[in-house]
Structures are given as C-alpha cells and as structure tokens.
Write an enzyme that holds these catalytic residues in place. Sequence first.
Site, short mmCIF file in Angstrom:
data_model
loop_
_atom_site.label_atom_id
_atom_site.label_comp_id
_atom_site.label_asym_id
_atom_site.label_seq_id
_atom_site.Cartn_x
_atom_site.Cartn_y
_atom_site.Cartn_z
N ASN A 7 37.26 35.13 50.01
CA ASN A 7 37.06 34.66 48.64
C ASN A 7 36.66 33.19 48.75
OD1 ASN A 7 37.19 33.85 46.01
ND2 ASN A 7 39.23 34.65 45.61
N ARG A 90 34.48 38.62 47.82
CA ARG A 90 34.60 38.61 46.36
C ARG A 90 33.38 37.88 45.81
NH1 ARG A 90 37.94 34.73 42.46
NH2 ARG A 90 37.52 35.89 40.55
N HIS A 179 37.64 39.94 36.84
CA HIS A 179 38.77 40.45 37.64
C HIS A 179 38.81 41.97 37.65
CE1 HIS A 179 40.57 36.57 38.51
NE2 HIS A 179 40.19 36.23 37.30
N ARG A 240 43.81 28.24 28.96
CA ARG A 240 42.61 28.62 28.18
C ARG A 240 43.02 29.06 26.78
NH1 ARG A 240 40.90 32.53 32.68
NH2 ARG A 240 40.15 31.13 34.30
N GLU A 383 44.27 42.16 44.57
CA GLU A 383 42.81 42.13 44.48
C GLU A 383 42.18 42.18 45.88
OE1 GLU A 383 41.05 39.89 41.14
OE2 GLU A 383 43.01 39.04 40.82
#
Length: 400
Positions: A7, A90, A179, A240, A383
Amino acid sequence: MLILVINSGSSSLKFQLIDSEKKQMLVKGLCERIGIEEPFFDYENGGCSIHEPRQMDTHKDAVHILLETLLDPECGVIGSLDEIAAVGHRVVHGGPHFSHPALVTEETKEAILKSSGWCPLHNQANLTGIEVLEKAMPGVPQVAVFDTAFHQTMPPEAYMYGIPYEYFEKFDMRRYGFHGTSHEFVTRRAAEMTKHDPASFRLITCHLGNGSFFAAIKGGRCLDTSMGLTPLEGIMMGTRCGSIDPAIPPFIGKLGNCTPDEVDDILNKKSGMLGISGVSMDFRDIQAAAAEGNERARLAVKMFCYQAIKIIGSYIAALGGLDTLVFTAGVGENDEMIRKSICDGLAYSGIEIDQERNLIRRKEAILSTEDSAVEVFVIPTNEELSIAVQTAEVLKKTDA
Ligand code: AMP
C-alpha cells in the site's frame, strides 16, 4: 502461495507478506517519511521487531530495505525472493474502468493514470509503488486491486448526482465509493456465516472507524455505498464532515475568506467527531469525555449514531428488507455502546441483539438473539488479506 501486499502512499509504503491459502499474515511493516526528514522503518515478525530510523530518499530505497529485511537470516521469513508468487497493490481509484482487480501491464498502468479521476495524488503514489516493485522483482506478476472496484455494480440511479449531466460526461463526476476491499472481505465472510442463501441475501456492511462507510449488498453485489466521488460523503467521521448541505462550503469560504483548498481542509480535517466534540477524533477519547459529562462529546456520539441509523434505514428500503447486518473496523469491532445504540434505533426492523454477546471486542461474533429477524455479526476486517486473496485469484485466472 506467498503474496506481498503493498500500500504505497506519497511518502509511505506499508507492506505485508501473506500466505493467501492459509489466510495468514507472516510479517508486516511500514516505511514512513520517505524523502522527507526523519524517515523511519517499522517491521514485525513475531519475536523480531524493528523500529528504527533508516535513510530512505525514494520509494526505491524503501523497497530495497523491505526486501533485504524479508531475506534477513535473523528477522526475515524467506530464503529467496522466488518464494513470493506475486505482488498485490492497493490502488485507490479504478475510475469507471475497473470493476475487478487487474494484472499489471503497460495498458493497466496507463488506465490507472487515466482513472485517477478525483484522487490523482493517491493513484500516482500507488503507481510509483507498482513501478518500483516491477524493477525490484522482475518477472514477478503484479496485480492492482482497486478500492472502487467492489462498488462498480451500483446502478446509475445510485451513482449519479443530480447536477448537470455534462459533468458526468466530460469529467466522470459520479459516486464511486471507497474501501471496497473491506466490504469485499466482510461480505465474503458474511456469506459463509449466514443462514440465508448467499446468492440472494440482503446485507448491510457498517465499517465504523476513523473513516466510516456503509454498503447495501444483495447476493454479494453492491447496490449502494455511502462514500461518493470522494471519501468525504456519507456519515460524519473522525475529522470529515460527511454529507452536509452543499451550500455550506461556499458560505464557509466567504465567511472565513478561505480558498477552496482551505475549505476542503476544514471539511476533511477539522470537522466530524473532532469538530463537534472539540475533544479528539478518536472515539475512545470522545466516549471517555462523554462519560465525564462533556456535552459536546455526547452530542458527537448521538449525531454519529443517528446518522448511522438513517443511512442503514435508507439501505433497508433500497434492499427491500434486511437479512444480515455486519459491524467492522475499530469502532464497529469494539464499541458496544455504539453498536447497541444503532441496533436499538433499528428495532422496528426486527433486529434484536444479545447484551452479553454484544460485549465482544476485536473478535468475530454473532450478536443477534435466536429470535432476531436480522442476523447481526461482528467481522474484523482485513483489507490486506482481501488484497492477497484477490491477487491469488487473478493469478489463477490468468495463469500468470
Ligand atoms: P480504524 O480506523 O478501523 O483503525 O478505527 C479507529 C477508531 O476505532 C478510533 O476512533 C478508535 O478510537 C476506535 N477504537 C479502537 N479501539 C476501540 C475500543 N476498544 N473502543 C472504542 N473505540 C475503539
């Protein structure tokens, strides 16, 4: 089959070496602050951990250090790089083009650049990781696994915005979701755990962490997801704002005399749980402050649960009912109070969880009672493992 999962960010490179058949992580590490001051190398292999400053001017240096460490007689796990069957990368944005992981070729790399759409910096960093690994491990197949791919099954009525059509035609401006590897991972596991038919069961995945997002999934195919063109849309998150009145950003700009980038910064980094509570972006700190009577921390938690209940309710409508609800990620796997509030708010749908079972942390579990009309699971997400498994599947399909 050993898969190296990468990643790659603009100044970091995370990696794991995973046995995709045994579904087991062998080692993991992180090269941080590449090309900037005080670069750092972190590595864990059971008893052998490394946490030390290392000179890393470029991603090439970082990859050199990671491969050297994997081969190290003391801390390494392999005797030769030939033991690594493939590298799974990724890639954040697959644009409208990638609905599946793809073997890396010159065409794939071009398409990754073109697909970078609204996350150009992320995709460029992912591509750097691919190119450096291609050179460091020539002949070893590289596979790109896209964050957006899982959501490509959304129908147009779910992914289009009500703005002039030309923005979609000219700029691919639409909802993509992010995601997907997390949703993919918990969806596969939920399909194994459910008592319903995995080919048609109606599932809602709730990934509640620093970033939080939901997906409505029917028979393994995504119908809707809460993040949109960017990860800012959906529920309010650690920092966020989530979905807000679209008229607010220009007002914030005018009130504070801010540039569009400064407004973006406020909405991405200073809002959400942090902005409301004024305490922290971390749910543990916020819950502790709420327990001590901090009203703004209490409000932040109440807002988070209320928004979750609204989103899940809208997905129950989109799916025409619900068979299975899954909680995952830091908050979803650990915070029994948030899980209880959300499930209590959905009691109308026949959801009932067992209070004892709900005390579970960081473990796979069934929370629902025997009489509950909806199964409720906790499934820890992974993940990296999802990327390794998808990479191995691409290899098998392409005979690479
Ligand atoms: P993630 O993005 O999945 O790493 O999740 C990070 C979030 O999970 C942070 O806000 C943490 O506070 C929260 N978290 C992690 N462990 C716990 C816990 N035991 N109880 C409540 N929240 C937790």
